[in-house]
Design an enzyme around this catalytic site. Structure first.
Site, PDB file in Angstrom:
ATOM      1  CE1 TYR A 287      88.844  85.307  39.098  1.00 44.53           C
ATOM      2  CE2 TYR A 287      86.516  84.891  39.494  1.00 44.53           C
ATOM      3  CZ  TYR A 287      87.582  84.959  38.621  1.00 44.53           C
ATOM      4  OH  TYR A 287      87.417  84.691  37.296  1.00 44.53           O
ATOM      5  CG  PHE A 297      96.239  85.075  36.609  1.00 43.29           C
ATOM      6  CD1 PHE A 297      95.098  84.288  36.517  1.00 43.29           C
ATOM      7  CD2 PHE A 297      96.971  85.042  37.779  1.00 43.29           C
ATOM      8  CE1 PHE A 297      94.709  83.482  37.570  1.00 43.29           C
ATOM      9  CE2 PHE A 297      96.583  84.230  38.832  1.00 43.29           C
ATOM     10  CZ  PHE A 297      95.441  83.452  38.733  1.00 43.29           C
ATOM     11  CG  ASP A 298      90.335  85.656  35.486  1.00 38.59           C
ATOM     12  OD1 ASP A 298      89.767  86.658  35.005  1.00 38.59           O
ATOM     13  OD2 ASP A 298      89.767  84.547  35.626  1.00 38.59           O
ATOM     14  CB  ILE A 316      92.024  75.170  39.955  1.00 36.31           C
ATOM     15  CG1 ILE A 316      91.755  76.347  40.901  1.00 36.31           C
ATOM     16  CG2 ILE A 316      92.326  75.671  38.554  1.00 36.31           C
ATOM     17  CD1 ILE A 316      92.915  77.316  41.010  1.00 36.31           C
ATOM     18  CE1 TYR A 342      93.866  76.352  35.088  1.00 39.79           C
ATOM     19  CE2 TYR A 342      94.919  78.078  36.371  1.00 39.79           C
ATOM     20  CZ  TYR A 342      93.799  77.568  35.745  1.00 39.79           C
ATOM     21  OH  TYR A 342      92.626  78.252  35.770  1.00 39.79           O
ATOM     22  CG  PHE A 358      92.402  82.854  43.301  1.00 39.58           C
ATOM     23  CD1 PHE A 358      91.892  83.366  42.141  1.00 39.58           C
ATOM     24  CD2 PHE A 358      93.224  81.741  43.243  1.00 39.58           C
ATOM     25  CE1 PHE A 358      92.177  82.773  40.916  1.00 39.58           C
ATOM     26  CE2 PHE A 358      93.510  81.146  42.019  1.00 39.58           C
ATOM     27  CZ  PHE A 358      92.989  81.663  40.853  1.00 39.58           C
TER      28      PHE A 358
END
Length: 358
Positions: A287, A297-298, A316, A342, A358
């Site tokens: 991902y 961010f990731d 999540i 979040y 994502f």
């Protein structure tokens, strides 16, 4: 214009006024602390006292000698001209001019000495160069050229003016003439009054337009309107087919996009050939996580894939809902609202209330 002559300076110490009686005009330009500071935190205020305006005296015949012996009177309320603060404002600029023989008094509050610096100035006007703005010189020039004999008005006869106007009109009309073309001689030596044609393309086009007005027939016998060709019909058919394909493709895309109860959008770009994912199964994911502004961010694009159990709250809520039903090997885009991500919490590089992709 004031011209600087020499440096002027005065040191002010706390605890009293300092009277300055200028021997010449001077300009105050700078106030600054001394080299050593007694108080490194206290503020110093610089005050100026000017001469008080004298009231009308009853005895107007008093001698001038008695007036000179009197002590000058200064205004009760001073003028604050600046502040100095150690470490912040240790020097201040001014542009104050004081005239000769007019005494002033300076006073400072605080514990630090203050140095006043400026210049003696000369404010007398500059003389004009010799010969400049000489009125007598102008009169001499008039006499040299004999201008006094020339009248300021020029007398002319009105008839002369009309004659000049008529002449000017005739000259203008003489310049604007019609250009007549010479007749063209033919090979036989005769003069042809008609203008020769430059080309025959116009005639050819005119004849072609007349013929095009008539209906043409194809070899098969079908009538075709002017400028009509069978290729246009084929192009229309092909464009209709392409429109149908686009509509069918859009329908297929809509079928591959779904939204969960929490508002998670699942856009399947490539349908996998494996079984559909179910809650309780372990999934391995590749991902790239992005914010709405495009910042990543990731991500997991190489090495060991990210592994978790679907539907157990290990990830999540948007992942647990959006990945259910996807075939193994599928490629999809998950758009997850804050309520399924979040929420109001800030997580590292993810701001609060962020929509994640994502």
């Amino acid at each position: 214009m004031a011209v600087s002559i020499a440096i002027w300076s005065q040191v002010l110490t706390p605890g009293g006024r300092v009277r300055v009686i200028p021997g010449s005009d001077f300009r105050l330009t700078t106030a600054t602390f001394g080299e050593d500071l007694v108080d490194e935190k206290g503020r110093t205020t610089i005050k100026l006292y000017r001469l008080a305006i004298p009231e009308d005296e009853e005895d107007e015949d008093e001698d001038e000698d008695d007036e000179d012996e009197k002590e000058p009177t200064f205004e009760k309320d001073p003028i604050v001209i600046g502040h100095l603060v150690p470490g912040k404002i240790e020097s201040q600029l001014f542009d104050l001019i004081f005239t000769e023989d007019e005494p002033v008094e300076f006073e400072i509050t605080g514990k630090n000495k203050v140095h006043l610096v400026g210049n003696y100035i000369d404010q007398s006007p500059l003389p004009f160069p010799d010969g400049e703005y000489d009125s007598e010189g102008d009169e001499d020039d008039e006499d040299a050229y004999g201008l006094e004999e020339v009248s300021s008005d020029v007398a002319m006869d009105p008839n002369d003016l009309l004659m000049e106007d008529s002449d000017s009109d005739e000259s203008v009309h003489a310049k604007i003439e019609e250009v007549k073309e010479k007749p063209v001689e033919t090979k036989a030596g005769k003069k042809d009054k008609k203008r020769p044609r430059e080309s025959t393309e116009g005639d050819a086009e005119a004849e072609g337009s007349k013929k095009d007005k008539k209906k043409k027939k194809l070899e098969s016998g079908a009538a075709v309107p002017v400028n009509g060709t069978p290729e246009k019909k084929e192009e229309k058919k092909e464009s209709k087919k392409e429109e149908k394909k686009e509509k069918d493709g859009n329908k297929e895309k809509k079928k591959n996009v779904r939204t969960t109860k929490s508002g998670v959008t699942v856009d399947v770009r490539t349908e996998g050939k494996g079984p559909a994912a179910k809650n309780g199964q372990k999934l391995s994911m590749r991902y790239i996580g992005k914010l709405q502004n495009g910042n990543v961010f990731d991500k997991n694009v190489k090495g060991a894939p990210f592994t978790f159990t679907l539907g157990k709250g290990e990830v999540i809520k948007g992942w647990d809902e959006g990945l259910v039903g996807l075939n193994v090997g599928s490629e999809a885009i998950l758009t997850i609202p804050p309520s399924a991500a979040y929420g109001k919490k800030k997580m590292d590089d993810i701001p609060a209330n962020s929509t994640l992709t994502f």
